[in-house]
Design a protein around this motif. Structure first.
Motif, PDB file in Angstrom:
ATOM      1  N   THR A  22      -5.989   6.847  -3.326  1.00 35.20           N
ATOM      2  CA  THR A  22      -6.232   7.352  -1.969  1.00 35.20           C
ATOM      3  C   THR A  22      -6.597   6.236  -0.990  1.00 35.20           C
ATOM      4  OG1 THR A  22      -8.531   7.816  -2.582  1.00 35.20           O
ATOM      5  CG2 THR A  22      -6.943   9.621  -2.809  1.00 35.20           C
ATOM      6  N   LYS A  64      -1.343   4.616   5.930  1.00 31.82           N
ATOM      7  CA  LYS A  64      -1.275   5.443   7.133  1.00 31.82           C
ATOM      8  C   LYS A  64      -1.757   4.660   8.359  1.00 31.82           C
ATOM      9  CE  LYS A  64      -2.014   9.731   4.544  1.00 31.82           C
ATOM     10  NZ  LYS A  64      -2.976  10.827   4.274  1.00 31.82           N
ATOM     11  N   HIS A  76       1.836   3.397  -5.544  1.00 30.70           N
ATOM     12  CA  HIS A  76       0.428   3.523  -5.927  1.00 30.70           C
ATOM     13  C   HIS A  76       0.022   5.004  -5.941  1.00 30.70           C
ATOM     14  CE1 HIS A  76       0.765  -0.567  -4.230  1.00 30.70           C
ATOM     15  NE2 HIS A  76      -0.093  -0.892  -5.165  1.00 30.70           N
ATOM     16  N   LYS A 135      -5.425   3.134  -0.897  1.00 32.16           N
ATOM     17  CA  LYS A 135      -4.188   2.497  -0.442  1.00 32.16           C
ATOM     18  C   LYS A 135      -3.377   3.450   0.417  1.00 32.16           C
ATOM     19  CE  LYS A 135      -3.595  -1.049  -4.002  1.00 32.16           C
ATOM     20  NZ  LYS A 135      -3.704  -2.155  -3.026  1.00 32.16           N
ATOM     21  N   HIS A 136      -3.427   4.738   0.106  1.00 26.55           N
ATOM     22  CA  HIS A 136      -2.718   5.714   0.927  1.00 26.55           C
ATOM     23  C   HIS A 136      -3.275   5.702   2.355  1.00 26.55           C
ATOM     24  CE1 HIS A 136      -1.347   8.260  -2.767  1.00 26.55           C
ATOM     25  NE2 HIS A 136      -1.056   6.975  -2.878  1.00 26.55           N
ATOM     26  N   ASP A 137      -4.604   5.671   2.474  1.00 27.15           N
ATOM     27  CA  ASP A 137      -5.230   5.648   3.803  1.00 27.15           C
ATOM     28  C   ASP A 137      -4.866   4.357   4.539  1.00 27.15           C
ATOM     29  OD1 ASP A 137      -6.377   8.087   3.322  1.00 27.15           O
ATOM     30  OD2 ASP A 137      -8.315   7.276   2.702  1.00 27.15           O
ATOM     31  N   ASN A 181       0.810  -1.231   0.000  1.00 27.47           N
ATOM     32  CA  ASN A 181       0.000   0.000   0.000  1.00 27.47           C
ATOM     33  C   ASN A 181       0.830   1.261   0.000  1.00 27.47           C
ATOM     34  OD1 ASN A 181      -2.949  -1.080   0.602  1.00 27.47           O
ATOM     35  ND2 ASN A 181      -1.575  -2.192   1.994  1.00 27.47           N
ATOM     36  N   HIS A 182       2.126   1.166  -0.304  1.00 19.80           N
ATOM     37  CA  HIS A 182       2.992   2.339  -0.212  1.00 19.80           C
ATOM     38  C   HIS A 182       2.594   3.387  -1.265  1.00 19.80           C
ATOM     39  CE1 HIS A 182       6.550   4.822   0.140  1.00 19.80           C
ATOM     40  NE2 HIS A 182       6.835   4.156   1.259  1.00 19.80           N
ATOM     41  N   PRO A 183       2.501   4.664  -0.869  1.00 15.96           N
ATOM     42  CA  PRO A 183       2.103   5.725  -1.806  1.00 15.96           C
ATOM     43  C   PRO A 183       3.023   5.844  -3.018  1.00 15.96           C
ATOM     44  CG  PRO A 183       1.971   6.506   0.459  1.00 15.96           C
ATOM     45  CD  PRO A 183       2.635   5.166   0.517  1.00 15.96           C
ATOM     46  N   ASP A 184       4.326   5.533  -2.844  1.00 19.30           N
ATOM     47  CA  ASP A 184       5.245   5.682  -3.968  1.00 19.30           C
ATOM     48  C   ASP A 184       4.946   4.703  -5.091  1.00 19.30           C
ATOM     49  OD1 ASP A 184       6.481   7.655  -2.584  1.00 19.30           O
ATOM     50  OD2 ASP A 184       8.199   6.458  -1.928  1.00 19.30           O
TER      51      ASP A 184
END
Length: 399
Positions: free
Chosen positions: A51, A58, A47, A53-55, A42-45
């Motif tokens: 949003t 976190k 994906h 996966k970003h949540d 789920n890492h933002p870099d």
């Protein structure tokens, strides 16, 4: 109810084990593996723009920050136990409406507990340790934390022979150190410091990354020193740092390779507030030798020989590095370019043993021939004319 109290109550209701997908009695390694798996997924870099996966990332990071730390995990588990049993206001069957943060339930008032600390080892201490505050928001007396000094890098050029035998070199270093005027405090001598109001003496500030995810960053006002001076030191302009030059002796071990980095512990920049010094890293450059080369832990040497020595066989004496000469026994018919191995005459290994010396024989063709030599070679040519070397060359090449 303060915002901080609300955040604590919110955390008390979160099941971090469920977020990570592990059981409550999971081991530290199981928790770490689960966190790494979910963080990668789920890492933002990897994906961008997702949003959801970003949540998730976190939430996973928030959960691992607590249950991935044994001390925090123990306090979190106790808080969850109290919450589930109703001993924590708002927990159990009573809920937030039952007791409320401002009301009494069973003689327990959350604001009083958080404000007064609930006695030694009570809620205030538990929450303060877990969420970064003191008992009920009170900060403990600021005590500058010991900090390890930074590492220092330099280089040293040594001879090929010194690299084989080991050598002690003198290194002139310039590194950051505590300011000699203020002793590293950053304040003007004779003045008194006060607790940094930006971080309230913690040395760091909490930076929100959105949602409930946050990270600790070094306080920009005090630079992590926890204390500030109204009058900065005129020599270092409040940084508390200066530059020192010194000469140290560093031992380069035998067998070191060109480009290798040697770590000398405790010879880096001095620490702060009683912290240990950093380390020194020496990048070693080895000058080439006129005769010997190196291949891993073996030394190499090219041995010039004549045609007749290879054709008829011979005994050839060759040098070793720092030792007595050795004799190569060339059997008759030795091909040009053959490599002979002399055991134990190479570079010193990490385990104390030695590599080998690899001697490669190379035929030397004379640039000038006298009359007698020319006649001998011509006679050899005439004797072997019926056996041309290239008889099958064109046939094998498909011509």
């Amino acid at each position: 109810m303060s915002d901080t109290d609300g955040m604590r109550a919110d955390w008390a209701q979160k099941d971090f084990y469920a977020v990570l997908g592990v059981k409550k009695d999971a081991s530290t390694d199981e928790i770490k593996k689960a966190y790494r798996r979910l963080a990668r997924a789920n890492h933002p870099d990897t994906h961008p723009g997702d949003t959801a996966k970003h949540d998730t990332f976190k939430k996973v990071a928030e959960a691992y920050d607590v249950v991935g730390d044994p001390a925090k995990r123990a306090k979190y588990d106790e808080m969850r136990r109290l919450y589930a049993s109703g001993g924590y206001p708002g927990g159990g069957a009573g809920g937030f409406g039952g007791g409320g943060f401002g009301g009494q339930q069973g003689g327990v008032n959350l604001e009083d507990l958080l404000r007064d600390g609930g006695g030694a080892g009570g809620f205030g201490d538990m929450f303060g340790d877990l969420f970064g505050g003191g008992g009920g928001g009170r900060r403990r007396t600021a005590r500058p934390r010991p900090t390890k000094g930074s590492d220092v890098e330099t280089s040293a050029t040594i001879s090929f022979t010194d690299a084989m035998d080991g050598v002690t070199v003198s290194l002139r270093l310039s590194s950051e150190t505590a300011c000699t005027t203020c002793g590293g405090s950053g304040g003007k001598p004779g003045t008194r410091p006060h607790i940094c109001t930006t971080c309230e003496g913690a040395g760091f500030v909490v930076a929100s990354m959105g949602g409930s995810f946050s990270v600790n960053e070094t306080c920009p006002a005090c630079g992590g020193r926890q204390l500030v001076y109204d009058d900065p030191c005129p020599a270092c302009r409040g940084t508390g740092r200066g530059t020192s030059a010194r000469t140290i002796q560093a031992r380069i071990p035998a067998g070191v390779k060109d480009g290798q980095r040697i770590r000398v512990r405790g010879k880096g920049a001095p620490g702060e507030n009683g912290g240990p010094p950093g380390d020194l890293f020496v990048a070693v450059k080895v000058s080439p030798h006129r005769v010997f080369g190196r291949k891993d832990d073996n030394l190499t040497i090219d041995v010039p020989v004549s045609f007749d020595e290879l054709a008829l066989g011979a005994e050839v004496r060759i040098p070793t590095l720092g030792g007595s000469p050795v004799t190569l026994r060339l059997p008759a018919g030795t091909p040009n370019g053959r490599t002979f191995r002399v055991r134990g005459k190479g570079a010193k290994k990490a385990d104390g043993s030695y590599g080998d010396l690899l001697a490669t024989v190379e035929v030397q063709v004379p640039a000038v021939l006298d009359a007698a030599t020319r006649a001998a070679i011509e006679a050899y040519r005439d004797a072997t004319a019926s056996k041309p070397l290239r008889a099958n060359l064109f046939e094998q090449a498909g011509a």
